[in-house]
Design a protein around this motif. Structure first.
Motif, PDB file in Angstrom:
ATOM      1  N   LYS A 246       0.814  -1.210   0.000  1.00 45.12           N
ATOM      2  CA  LYS A 246       0.000   0.000   0.000  1.00 45.12           C
ATOM      3  C   LYS A 246       0.853   1.267   0.000  1.00 45.12           C
ATOM      4  CE  LYS A 246      -3.935  -1.903  -0.317  1.00 45.12           C
ATOM      5  NZ  LYS A 246      -4.749  -1.684  -1.553  1.00 45.12           N
ATOM      6  N   LYS A 247       2.069   1.187   0.464  1.00 45.33           N
ATOM      7  CA  LYS A 247       2.959   2.342   0.447  1.00 45.33           C
ATOM      8  C   LYS A 247       3.291   2.785  -0.976  1.00 45.33           C
ATOM      9  CE  LYS A 247       5.445   1.903   4.842  1.00 45.33           C
ATOM     10  NZ  LYS A 247       6.757   1.601   5.462  1.00 45.33           N
ATOM     11  N   GLN A 248       3.054   1.915  -1.933  1.00 41.47           N
ATOM     12  CA  GLN A 248       3.340   2.258  -3.329  1.00 41.47           C
ATOM     13  C   GLN A 248       2.291   3.196  -3.909  1.00 41.47           C
ATOM     14  OE1 GLN A 248       6.312   1.202  -4.441  1.00 41.47           O
ATOM     15  NE2 GLN A 248       6.467   0.269  -2.405  1.00 41.47           N
ATOM     16  N   THR A 249       1.132   3.313  -3.238  1.00 40.70           N
ATOM     17  CA  THR A 249       0.100   4.233  -3.715  1.00 40.70           C
ATOM     18  C   THR A 249       0.389   5.632  -3.185  1.00 40.70           C
ATOM     19  OG1 THR A 249      -1.345   3.814  -1.815  1.00 40.70           O
ATOM     20  CG2 THR A 249      -1.576   2.359  -3.711  1.00 40.70           C
ATOM     21  N   LYS A 250       0.109   6.630  -3.993  1.00 45.71           N
ATOM     22  CA  LYS A 250       0.450   8.018  -3.658  1.00 45.71           C
ATOM     23  C   LYS A 250      -0.281   8.501  -2.416  1.00 45.71           C
ATOM     24  CE  LYS A 250       0.548  12.702  -5.580  1.00 45.71           C
ATOM     25  NZ  LYS A 250       1.901  12.946  -5.045  1.00 45.71           N
ATOM     26  N   GLN A 251      -1.562   8.169  -2.290  1.00 43.07           N
ATOM     27  CA  GLN A 251      -2.357   8.671  -1.173  1.00 43.07           C
ATOM     28  C   GLN A 251      -1.818   8.152   0.163  1.00 43.07           C
ATOM     29  OE1 GLN A 251      -6.443   7.357  -0.995  1.00 43.07           O
ATOM     30  NE2 GLN A 251      -7.114   9.178   0.107  1.00 43.07           N
ATOM     31  N   VAL A 252      -1.558   6.856   0.236  1.00 44.41           N
ATOM     32  CA  VAL A 252      -1.049   6.264   1.475  1.00 44.41           C
ATOM     33  C   VAL A 252       0.363   6.752   1.762  1.00 44.41           C
ATOM     34  CG1 VAL A 252      -0.421   4.106   2.627  1.00 44.41           C
ATOM     35  CG2 VAL A 252      -2.526   4.240   1.284  1.00 44.41           C
ATOM     36  N   SER A 253       1.193   6.792   0.728  1.00 46.42           N
ATOM     37  CA  SER A 253       2.575   7.242   0.909  1.00 46.42           C
ATOM     38  C   SER A 253       2.627   8.676   1.415  1.00 46.42           C
ATOM     39  CB  SER A 253       3.338   7.118  -0.414  1.00 46.42           C
ATOM     40  OG  SER A 253       4.642   7.643  -0.296  1.00 46.42           O
ATOM     41  N   ASP A 254       1.789   9.546   0.846  1.00 44.46           N
ATOM     42  CA  ASP A 254       1.762  10.950   1.250  1.00 44.46           C
ATOM     43  C   ASP A 254       1.298  11.082   2.707  1.00 44.46           C
ATOM     44  OD1 ASP A 254       1.656  13.952   0.280  1.00 44.46           O
ATOM     45  OD2 ASP A 254      -0.214  13.606   1.362  1.00 44.46           O
ATOM     46  N   PHE A 255       0.268  10.328   3.070  1.00 48.87           N
ATOM     47  CA  PHE A 255      -0.261  10.379   4.438  1.00 48.87           C
ATOM     48  C   PHE A 255       0.794   9.927   5.448  1.00 48.87           C
ATOM     49  CE2 PHE A 255      -2.211   7.954   7.924  1.00 48.87           C
ATOM     50  CZ  PHE A 255      -2.929   8.956   8.543  1.00 48.87           C
ATOM     51  N   LEU A 256       1.453   8.820   5.167  1.00 49.81           N
ATOM     52  CA  LEU A 256       2.451   8.293   6.099  1.00 49.81           C
ATOM     53  C   LEU A 256       3.662   9.223   6.204  1.00 49.81           C
ATOM     54  CD1 LEU A 256       2.364   4.487   5.209  1.00 49.81           C
ATOM     55  CD2 LEU A 256       1.245   5.668   7.111  1.00 49.81           C
ATOM     56  N   VAL A 382       8.784 -13.501  -8.456  1.00 49.52           N
ATOM     57  CA  VAL A 382       8.015 -13.102  -9.636  1.00 49.52           C
ATOM     58  C   VAL A 382       6.773 -12.346  -9.167  1.00 49.52           C
ATOM     59  CG1 VAL A 382       8.827 -15.023 -11.067  1.00 49.52           C
ATOM     60  CG2 VAL A 382       6.771 -15.306  -9.664  1.00 49.52           C
ATOM     61  N   THR A 383       6.132 -11.654 -10.094  1.00 50.53           N
ATOM     62  CA  THR A 383       4.913 -10.899  -9.794  1.00 50.53           C
ATOM     63  C   THR A 383       3.786 -11.407 -10.675  1.00 50.53           C
ATOM     64  OG1 THR A 383       6.222  -8.942  -9.212  1.00 50.53           O
ATOM     65  CG2 THR A 383       3.884  -8.615  -9.638  1.00 50.53           C
ATOM     66  N   ARG A 384       2.684 -11.757 -10.050  1.00 51.65           N
ATOM     67  CA  ARG A 384       1.502 -12.244 -10.753  1.00 51.65           C
ATOM     68  C   ARG A 384       0.304 -11.373 -10.377  1.00 51.65           C
ATOM     69  NH1 ARG A 384       4.723 -14.620 -13.934  1.00 51.65           N
ATOM     70  NH2 ARG A 384       5.462 -16.731 -13.423  1.00 51.65           N
ATOM     71  N   ASN A 385      -0.195 -10.608 -11.343  1.00 49.45           N
ATOM     72  CA  ASN A 385      -1.350  -9.737 -11.124  1.00 49.45           C
ATOM     73  C   ASN A 385      -1.126  -8.788  -9.944  1.00 49.45           C
ATOM     74  OD1 ASN A 385      -2.807 -11.031 -13.226  1.00 49.45           O
ATOM     75  ND2 ASN A 385      -3.458 -12.641 -11.797  1.00 49.45           N
ATOM     76  N   GLY A 386       0.090  -8.267  -9.874  1.00 52.05           N
ATOM     77  CA  GLY A 386       0.420  -7.325  -8.822  1.00 52.05           C
ATOM     78  C   GLY A 386       0.799  -7.960  -7.499  1.00 52.05           C
ATOM     79  N   ASN A 387       0.725  -9.285  -7.404  1.00 50.73           N
ATOM     80  CA  ASN A 387       1.060  -9.993  -6.173  1.00 50.73           C
ATOM     81  C   ASN A 387       2.398 -10.710  -6.318  1.00 50.73           C
ATOM     82  OD1 ASN A 387      -1.441  -9.283  -4.951  1.00 50.73           O
ATOM     83  ND2 ASN A 387      -2.448 -10.952  -6.055  1.00 50.73           N
TER      84      ASN A 387
END
Length: 484
Positions: A246-256, A382-387
């Motif tokens: 979730k830290k990769q999202t701008k909103q969460v990163s900005d808040f933290l 590896v990354t599968r569908n963002g996971n």
């Protein structure tokens, strides 16, 4: 239809309302009358104010006049009143509200970090304690007070996490309820438990400010928090994984980021706060041992302290074991197999992860290696569908069928050779080689650690795991030192 803004004066302030436009000068007249009725002479003083350079004759007319129409021409009236009211009203023919520009976030100036209360016990009592207590007795009270003060800090941190972080992220709809439950886990249930400990210690405080009994309080309290701590600590890996995502999202990163740069955070990020309960738990044996060392052999609480220390240490072991089992299951569930031969039956039986980390193979490929109690698994991230997932690389090797070799710096051998993998005749360090004993688990593999310390840790853990299996089978054990 053209609209304008009607100014309504109330005791609590000025209200603005959209109304059909009429005569602007008539509106100014009404506004002046309302201003005079509401604020009296103060309003007239406002009307007397005018830009520099205005003639004294016009100034005299301002004092005598009661109507803005008789004082100002249509052009100058709008111009002068506009200077005073430009932020609250507009006479332009417009049907849209003024646009609001939000200033982008910028790092604030450094502010003093909120400090913990660092008082000593001796500062909380009255009188000269040196006259009635020995130095050892004073030190014991200071140690007990340190433990109690730490509990207060713990509760403050728990409340801060829930109010400032969880509740704010919920109100701002940054995360779903399921995501909040994963990241914060059962944190909320820990607060009343630690408040109970604080109350229990307070009840043991005498009128003179001293505390005699601590071990007995812990003997009664520790069993009540075991299940809660096991549940919370076992969830930490899942919480950390989701939080990093979730830290990769701008909103969460900005808040933290804003929170971390605020004084209340003490420059700590959210994960530091989420790890506070586990960190506090592992400190209890040390804190109790400090009190025990300052407790006389004939003291009523000495035996209870000894028992409380054992209970706390066993509790930590239980929490670590359950956390390890959860960690094992987390990684095993994220394994991705290329063929059925890689699905060794021992993998799903593992409950303890002895060691895990990043190593490179002879081709320079980064491998995430997992050493379980009974099997070694090498994977690629590896990354599968963002996971994130761990794709199994080669065939897993049971520990009973494993040999490990410490390669000298620059060594190139067949089997797990580095020959051809690197160019410019470079000398490669910190390497070791994994060999299957009977060849049924594939070929040998040479691995490179980050540094010599990392290599020694891997050799130690690998040899220790091999020895454990050999000991169970009655075979000769290997030396656990890092050199052959």
């Amino acid at each position: 239809m053209s609209v304008s803004t009607e100014v309504i004066l109330k005791e609590e302030g000025i209200c603005l309302k959209k109304v059909p436009i009429g005569n602007p000068l008539a509106m100014l007249n009404d506004f002046a009358a309302q201003l005079s009725l509401t604020y009296g002479s103060f309003a007239m003083e406002i009307l007397r104010m005018q830009p520099k350079g205005t003639s004294s004759r016009r100034g005299r007319s301002l004092v005598k006049g009661t109507s803005l129409v008789s004082l100002l021409s249509p052009v100058s009236s709008v111009k002068k009143v506009g200077h005073a009211l430009q932020r609250s009203m507009s006479f332009r023919n417009s049907t849209s509200s003024p646009s609001v520009t939000i200033k982008p976030y910028s790092k604030p100036q450094a502010t003093p970090t909120k400090r913990r209360d660092s008082r000593l016990w001796s500062e909380t009592v009255q009188g000269n304690i040196n006259e009635v207590m020995t130095k050892i007795q004073i030190k014991r009270q200071e140690a007990i007070f340190e433990l109690l003060q730490g509990e207060h800090d713990m509760v403050d941190d728990l409340k801060l996490i829930m109010k400032t972080y969880r509740d704010s992220m919920r109100s701002l709809q940054m995360l779903t309820e399921n995501e909040l439950n994963t990241i914060f886990g059962t944190l909320e249930t820990l607060t009343p438990l630690h408040e109970e400990l604080i109350n229990g210690l307070r009840l043991q405080r005498n009128q003179d400010g001293t505390t005699d009994v601590v071990g007995k309080v812990f003997l009664e309290w520790l069993p009540t928090v075991l299940d809660t701590y096991i549940t919370y600590c076992s969830n930490q890996l899942a919480a950390k994984t989701l939080l990093d995502e979730k830290k990769q999202t701008k909103q969460v990163s900005d808040f933290l980021q804003r929170c971390q740069e605020s004084p209340f955070s003490r420059k700590l990020d959210l994960w530091n706060f989420l790890d506070v309960p586990r960190s506090r738990l592992v400190k209890y044996p040390l804190l109790l041992k400090n009190i025990l060392m300052l407790t006389p052999s004939d003291h009523e609480d000495r035996q209870s302290l000894v028992e409380a220390i054992k209970v706390a240490e066993n509790m930590i072991k239980m929490v670590d074991r359950r956390t390890g089992e959860t960690k094992c299951r987390h990684y095993i569930n994220s394994f991705e197999y290329l063929d059925d031969k890689q699905r060794h039956p021992l993998i799903n039986e593992q409950k303890v992860l002895l060691c895990g980390g990043l190593l490179k193979n002879s081709k320079g490929t980064k491998l995430h290696v997992f050493l379980f109690e009974e099997i070694l698994v090498m994977t690629r991230l590896v990354t599968r569908n963002g996971n994130k997932a761990y794709q199994v690389h080669r065939q897993p090797i049971p520990i009973g069928n494993l040999m490990v070799e410490d390669l000298s710096d620059g060594t190139v051998k067949s089997g797990g050779s580095f020959r051809g993998a690197f160019t410019n005749n470079q000398t490669y360090k910190h390497t070791l080689r994994i060999n299957p004993v009977d060849g049924s688990s594939g070929q040998s593999c040479s691995l490179q650690a980050n540094d010599e310390h990392d290599k020694k840790q891997w050799l130690l853990q690998l040899r220790s795991a091999i020895n454990s299996v050999k000991q169970e089978n009655g075979n000769t054990m290997l030396p656990t030192s890092s050199s052959d």
